[in-house]
Every structure is written in C-alpha cells, then in structure tokens.
Scaffold this motif. Structure first.
Motif, PDB file in Angstrom:
ATOM      1  N   ALA A  54       0.949  -1.028   0.048  1.00 14.47           N
ATOM      2  CA  ALA A  54      -0.037   0.012  -0.016  1.00 14.47           C
ATOM      3  C   ALA A  54       0.860   1.238  -0.023  1.00 14.47           C
ATOM      4  O   ALA A  54       0.659   2.288  -0.875  1.00 14.47           O
ATOM      5  CB  ALA A  54      -0.948   0.048   1.004  1.00 14.47           C
ATOM      6  N   VAL A  55       1.829   1.282   0.930  1.00 15.72           N
ATOM      7  CA  VAL A  55       2.592   2.437   0.926  1.00 15.72           C
ATOM      8  C   VAL A  55       3.445   2.772  -0.290  1.00 15.72           C
ATOM      9  O   VAL A  55       3.411   3.780  -0.931  1.00 15.72           O
ATOM     10  CB  VAL A  55       3.768   2.351   2.154  1.00 15.72           C
ATOM     11  CG1 VAL A  55       4.864   3.408   1.933  1.00 15.72           C
ATOM     12  CG2 VAL A  55       3.026   2.109   3.471  1.00 15.72           C
ATOM     13  N   SER A  56       3.898   1.698  -1.005  1.00 13.02           N
ATOM     14  CA  SER A  56       4.664   1.818  -2.268  1.00 13.02           C
ATOM     15  C   SER A  56       3.645   2.393  -3.542  1.00 13.02           C
ATOM     16  O   SER A  56       4.050   3.360  -4.149  1.00 13.02           O
ATOM     17  CB  SER A  56       5.359   0.715  -2.479  1.00 13.02           C
ATOM     18  OG  SER A  56       5.902   0.719  -3.959  1.00 13.02           O
ATOM     19  N   VAL A  80      -0.413   2.235   7.494  1.00  7.51           N
ATOM     20  CA  VAL A  80      -0.537   2.828   6.249  1.00  7.51           C
ATOM     21  C   VAL A  80      -0.472   4.367   6.507  1.00  7.51           C
ATOM     22  O   VAL A  80       0.444   5.064   5.959  1.00  7.51           O
ATOM     23  CB  VAL A  80      -1.482   2.513   5.362  1.00  7.51           C
ATOM     24  CG1 VAL A  80      -1.496   3.204   4.047  1.00  7.51           C
ATOM     25  CG2 VAL A  80      -1.237   0.866   5.004  1.00  7.51           C
ATOM     26  N   LEU A  81      -1.392   4.795   7.256  1.00  7.81           N
ATOM     27  CA  LEU A  81      -1.569   5.921   7.524  1.00  7.81           C
ATOM     28  C   LEU A  81      -0.505   6.654   8.196  1.00  7.81           C
ATOM     29  O   LEU A  81       0.185   7.873   7.672  1.00  7.81           O
ATOM     30  CB  LEU A  81      -2.621   6.533   8.598  1.00  7.81           C
ATOM     31  CG  LEU A  81      -4.168   6.557   7.934  1.00  7.81           C
ATOM     32  CD1 LEU A  81      -5.024   6.399   9.113  1.00  7.81           C
ATOM     33  CD2 LEU A  81      -4.221   8.008   7.475  1.00  7.81           C
ATOM     34  N   GLU A  82       0.305   6.301   9.048  1.00 11.51           N
ATOM     35  CA  GLU A  82       1.492   6.779   9.575  1.00 11.51           C
ATOM     36  C   GLU A  82       2.607   6.616   9.024  1.00 11.51           C
ATOM     37  O   GLU A  82       3.532   7.764   8.737  1.00 11.51           O
ATOM     38  CB  GLU A  82       1.973   5.789  11.193  1.00 11.51           C
ATOM     39  CG  GLU A  82       0.862   6.227  12.125  1.00 11.51           C
ATOM     40  CD  GLU A  82       0.927   5.182  13.342  1.00 11.51           C
ATOM     41  OE1 GLU A  82       1.912   4.102  13.067  1.00 11.51           O
ATOM     42  OE2 GLU A  82       0.242   5.262  14.321  1.00 11.51           O
ATOM     43  N   ALA A  83       2.833   5.788   7.895  1.00 10.64           N
ATOM     44  CA  ALA A  83       3.749   5.803   6.925  1.00 10.64           C
ATOM     45  C   ALA A  83       3.536   7.005   5.920  1.00 10.64           C
ATOM     46  O   ALA A  83       4.539   7.545   5.196  1.00 10.64           O
ATOM     47  CB  ALA A  83       4.014   4.483   6.179  1.00 10.64           C
ATOM     48  N   ARG A 110      -7.094   9.489  14.939  1.00 11.55           N
ATOM     49  CA  ARG A 110      -5.966  10.052  15.639  1.00 11.55           C
ATOM     50  C   ARG A 110      -4.800   9.808  14.871  1.00 11.55           C
ATOM     51  O   ARG A 110      -4.083  10.622  14.624  1.00 11.55           O
ATOM     52  CB  ARG A 110      -5.700   9.309  16.959  1.00 11.55           C
ATOM     53  CG  ARG A 110      -6.524   9.474  18.204  1.00 11.55           C
ATOM     54  CD  ARG A 110      -5.786   8.974  19.321  1.00 11.55           C
ATOM     55  NE  ARG A 110      -6.640   9.031  20.473  1.00 11.55           N
ATOM     56  CZ  ARG A 110      -7.178  10.206  21.221  1.00 11.55           C
ATOM     57  NH1 ARG A 110      -6.593  11.152  20.970  1.00 11.55           N
ATOM     58  NH2 ARG A 110      -8.104  10.147  22.223  1.00 11.55           N
ATOM     59  N   ALA A 111      -4.717   8.842  13.968  1.00 13.41           N
ATOM     60  CA  ALA A 111      -3.699   8.611  12.896  1.00 13.41           C
ATOM     61  C   ALA A 111      -3.873   9.487  11.690  1.00 13.41           C
ATOM     62  O   ALA A 111      -2.793   9.523  11.082  1.00 13.41           O
ATOM     63  CB  ALA A 111      -3.488   7.128  12.497  1.00 13.41           C
ATOM     64  N   GLY A 112      -4.963  10.139  11.648  1.00 14.73           N
ATOM     65  CA  GLY A 112      -5.063  10.852  10.438  1.00 14.73           C
ATOM     66  C   GLY A 112      -6.126  10.735   9.544  1.00 14.73           C
ATOM     67  O   GLY A 112      -6.366  11.451   8.398  1.00 14.73           O
TER      68      GLY A 112
END
Length: 228
Positions: A54-56, A80-83, A110-112
């Motif tokens: 997902a991040v990539s 995923v959000l934090e990355a 909280r994570a966004g």
C-alpha cells in the motif's frame, strides 16, 4: 444495508471530475466487489493487500482518496496512515472496515483518517462519502461519530488502552465482536472470509487469553467494553 450519514449520489454526475481512489484491503474478493460497485462513480487507480504494498503504490499513484481497511495481518490501516501522512499529506484516507469498535475508530482518526464507515454501507453511500472526504469533510455514521466526539471531548490526549483487549490480535477482536452479536460460526466465517475451523481456533484462543469458559461470558465482556 445499514443506513449511513452520507446521502447517495447519482452515477456519472454531470460535469463532476472522477475522483482517483486507491483500495487497501487484504481480501481480494472484497476489493473486486468494491471496484465493481464504484466503477460508475470514481476511477480506481490501484489496490494493495499489505501495508508495504500500500505504501509503495499509494506513493506511485498519488490518489485523491484511499479506502483503507483497519485490520490486516501486517499492521493494518494505522500503519499505512503513519507511513504516508508526512510524505503525502494531500492524500486523504477513509477507513472502510467490518469493525465498528470505538477503539478502532478513534485509533484511525488519531492517525489521520478523515472518516470511518463500515462495510455495510451501500455503493451509492460509499461514493458520496468518498467525495465528501475528497472535499475536506469528515464522514462517519452517527454511532461512530459519537465515539469520536466522546473520546476527544473527554480526554483529547489520552490513548485508548485496555490491557485485556490488547492481548487479542486484530482478527481475534473481529471474531469476538461478531460472536458477541450472536453470529454463528458459519456466519462469522462468511463475514470475515475465513474457514469455520479458523473461527473455532480464534474463539478458543480468545477464551484462553481472557480466561473464560463460554461465548456467553465473552458476550458480556464485549458488551461491557462497547465492542458489540
């Protein structure tokens, strides 16, 4: 389908730009269903089944909105959000999960994440929620919005923690939640795309970890923590 707070939209809104959406969920069948249902409303530019994938791929495609599952084997939506939130702040995230537990909702916000809806949402309602999130709005069903308001009003900086609940894996929590709602093992298996044997194993693990002897005790325990 359960009623959500977002109004439906008509397919192919005249003059409306098609939003670019990315799907993150570890169930291929569910992703295929969402892609098919949303095809008239948005452009699905990619999908992923793991956090690393997902991040990539989100970084490569830069979608307008990411539909994000909460629980996945390698860390889930929060990872995923934090990355992504620092490197790609323009990308907005809408949680789409089987879970409607307070700790999951609050943790993702909280994570966004900009919103949180459950997988009972209809295709038209989901399309409307995506557009609202892309426009900068926050989107929740009424029950989930109440969790967020209560948590941030009462203790805005406090983490949501429960030592007993923290013993359970994400999948064990999902099984527990459905079990407490009265689902049979067969229904839980169908809902979570796992085998009945796997459901039985998760229930056995939950009973052992929480030192309980039957599903009725588990149901009361889950209700006390507002997991049902």
């Amino acid at each position: 389908m359960a009623e959500q707070s977002t109004p439906p939209v008509e397919p192919n809104d005249a003059g409306a730009q098609r939003l670019r959406v990315f799907l993150v969920d570890d169930h291929a069948m569910f992703r295929a269903g969402v892609r098919a249902e949303l095809g008239a409303h948005v452009e699905v530019v990619g999908e992923a089944s793991t956090v690393a994938e997902a991040v990539s791929r989100i970084a490569a495609t830069e979608p307008d909105v990411v539909l994000l599952d909460v629980h996945m084997p390698d860390g889930g939506g929060r990872a995923v959000l934090e990355a992504m939130r620092r490197s790609h702040p323009q990308v907005r995230f809408l949680a789409l999960s089987v879970s409607d537990a307070a700790e999951d909702v609050i943790g993702l916000i909280r994570a966004g994440a900009r919103g949180y809806v459950t997988k009972t949402i209809s295709p038209d309602e989901l399309a409307a929620a995506i557009r609202r999130v892309a426009d900068g709005d926050a989107v929740f069903s009424p029950r989930l919005a109440g969790f967020v308001l209560d948590a941030f009003a009462a203790r805005p900086d406090a983490p949501v923690a429960d030592p007993e609940l923290d013993q359970l894996t994400n999948r064990e929590r999902e099984v527990l939640r459905l079990l407490a709602r009265g689902y049979a093992y067969k229904e839980i298996a169908r809902e979570l795309y796992i085998s009945i044997k796997t459901v039985e194993t998760h229930v056995s693990n939950v009973l052992r970890k929480l030192q309980m002897s039957n599903r009725y005790e588990l149901s009361r325990w889950a209700a006390d923590r507002r997991l049902v």
